[in-house]
Design a protein around this motif. Structure first.
Motif, PDB file in Angstrom:
ATOM      1  N   LYS A 117       0.821  -1.212   0.000  1.00  0.00           N
ATOM      2  CA  LYS A 117       0.000   0.000   0.000  1.00  0.00           C
ATOM      3  C   LYS A 117       0.853   1.260   0.000  1.00  0.00           C
ATOM      4  O   LYS A 117       0.436   2.303  -0.523  1.00  0.00           O
TER       5      LYS A 117
ATOM      6  N   TYR B 246       0.330   8.045  -0.875  1.00  0.00           N
ATOM      7  CA  TYR B 246       0.484   7.461   0.469  1.00  0.00           C
ATOM      8  C   TYR B 246       1.103   8.479   1.441  1.00  0.00           C
ATOM      9  O   TYR B 246       2.108   9.127   1.139  1.00  0.00           O
TER      10      TYR B 246
ATOM     11  N   SER C 184      -3.690   2.285  -0.982  1.00  0.00           N
ATOM     12  CA  SER C 184      -4.758   1.444  -1.515  1.00  0.00           C
ATOM     13  C   SER C 184      -4.163   0.268  -2.276  1.00  0.00           C
ATOM     14  O   SER C 184      -3.368   0.453  -3.205  1.00  0.00           O
TER      15      SER C 184
END
Length: 322
Positions: free
Chosen positions: A219, A225, A302
């Motif tokens: 992720k 991020y 994600s």
């Protein structure tokens, strides 16, 4: 417990699996993910001894799958995506039949049937014909046969496909139970399942390893991020944006899709201490300009976004040709 070394497989001119190597130890649940045609099922079939590799080797608990196939398979529980069932047998008869094929003794087999019927919630349909079962119960029956002999290594191919949310939760709990003392490979297209049960991820595309590591590391490859989204009660003044932009702990500040009450802040560092300090600075700055903060949300990354970014090249090429 599972060791794959330089595994290769070809079908005609297509290289389905290309020099693939990885290991899975006891206590690990490896999420094997990739787009359709990536080589996932081919890889699992070679590990299970169903398909001989063109080159390379796979071993289970130190036993080579092709040099000692019976010993290796005795340590494996395998649930293929479309496992075959005998519709004219009851669930119990089906389990007894497969246990007998495995050479399990009568007492051992009866105890094993009781155990898997309990684990897979088959008690109320145990003496019902398989032909009359719902899809969920048929799936549980397939799952039960794969763990009948209590193997130390388990391979699940799409174990929750077609199940309702309650049944999916049951399978997740079962996989988490297995994680205590087994090595598990879980192949799925449902990235939600990876987040729920997997300790590690192996992403493959066109037979090649693209990523291997933890879900959190996967992720973290998301471009956004660690960014902070600031939501306020009223439009954020330009002075606030400029003030925050000048901080040493901030890399950049931008408006969120032209929403005047939202800002996106890119921190200079992602460590928890730096984010905590930045959060305090944001609150103090907004308070100074009498702008109430409704929410400060950190982008945790994600799985889906990273998956698309890493494997979407073929789709993009097809679109470009249209």
């Amino acid at each position: 417990m599972i060791k794959v070394e330089n595994l290769c497989q070809t079908f005609g001119n297509k290289k389905a699996v290309d020099n693939l190597s990885f290991t899975v130890d006891k206590g690990q649940v490896l999420g094997l993910i990739g787009p359709n045609g990536a080589g996932k099922s081919t890889t699992m079939r070679m590990i299970a001894g169903y398909l001989r590799p063109a080159s390379g080797r796979a071993s289970l608990c130190g036993i080579d799958v092709w040099s000692n196939p019976i010993e290796a398979k005795n340590r494996l529980g395998y649930l293929p995506e479309s496992a075959p069932l005998f519709d004219d047998l009851t669930v119990n008869e089906f389990l007894l039949y497969l246990g007998t094929i495995r050479g399990m003794g009568k007492t051992e087999l009866m105890n094993a049937c009781d155990r898997v019927a309990d684990l897979c919630f088959l008690g109320e349909v145990r003496h019902q014909l398989i032909d009359t079962l719902s899809k969920g119960y048929r799936h549980r029956t397939c799952l039960a046969q794969s763990i009948l002999h209590d193997p130390p290594v388990i391979i699940f191919d799409e174990p929750t496909d077609g199940l309702d949310p309650n049944q999916k939760e049951e399978i997740r709990n079962l996989i988490n139970h297995f994680r205590q003392n087994k090595a598990v490979i879980l192949s799925t297209h449902i990235l939600e399942e990876v987040s729920a049960v997997c300790t590690d991820i192996l992403l493959i595309d066109q037979g090649k390893k693209i990523f291997e590591g933890t879900p959190s590391a996967f992720k973290a490859l998301t471009p956004s991020y660690g960014n902070l989204l600031i939501c306020c009660r009223k439009p954020i003044r330009e002075e606030i944006r400029k003030n925050l932009s000048s901080l040493n702990v901030v890399k950049s500040v931008k408006w969120s899709e032209n929403v005047p009450a939202q800002l996106i802040i890119v921190p200079a560092e992602l460590a928890a201490e730096g984010v905590e300090h930045l959060t305090r600075e944001i609150i103090d700055c907004c308070r100074h300009y009498k702008t109430g903060v409704l929410e400060i949300r950190r982008d945790e990354g994600s799985l889906e976004k990273v998956f698309r970014a890493q494997t979407g090249h073929r789709t993009r090429k097809c679109i470009e040709r249209i």
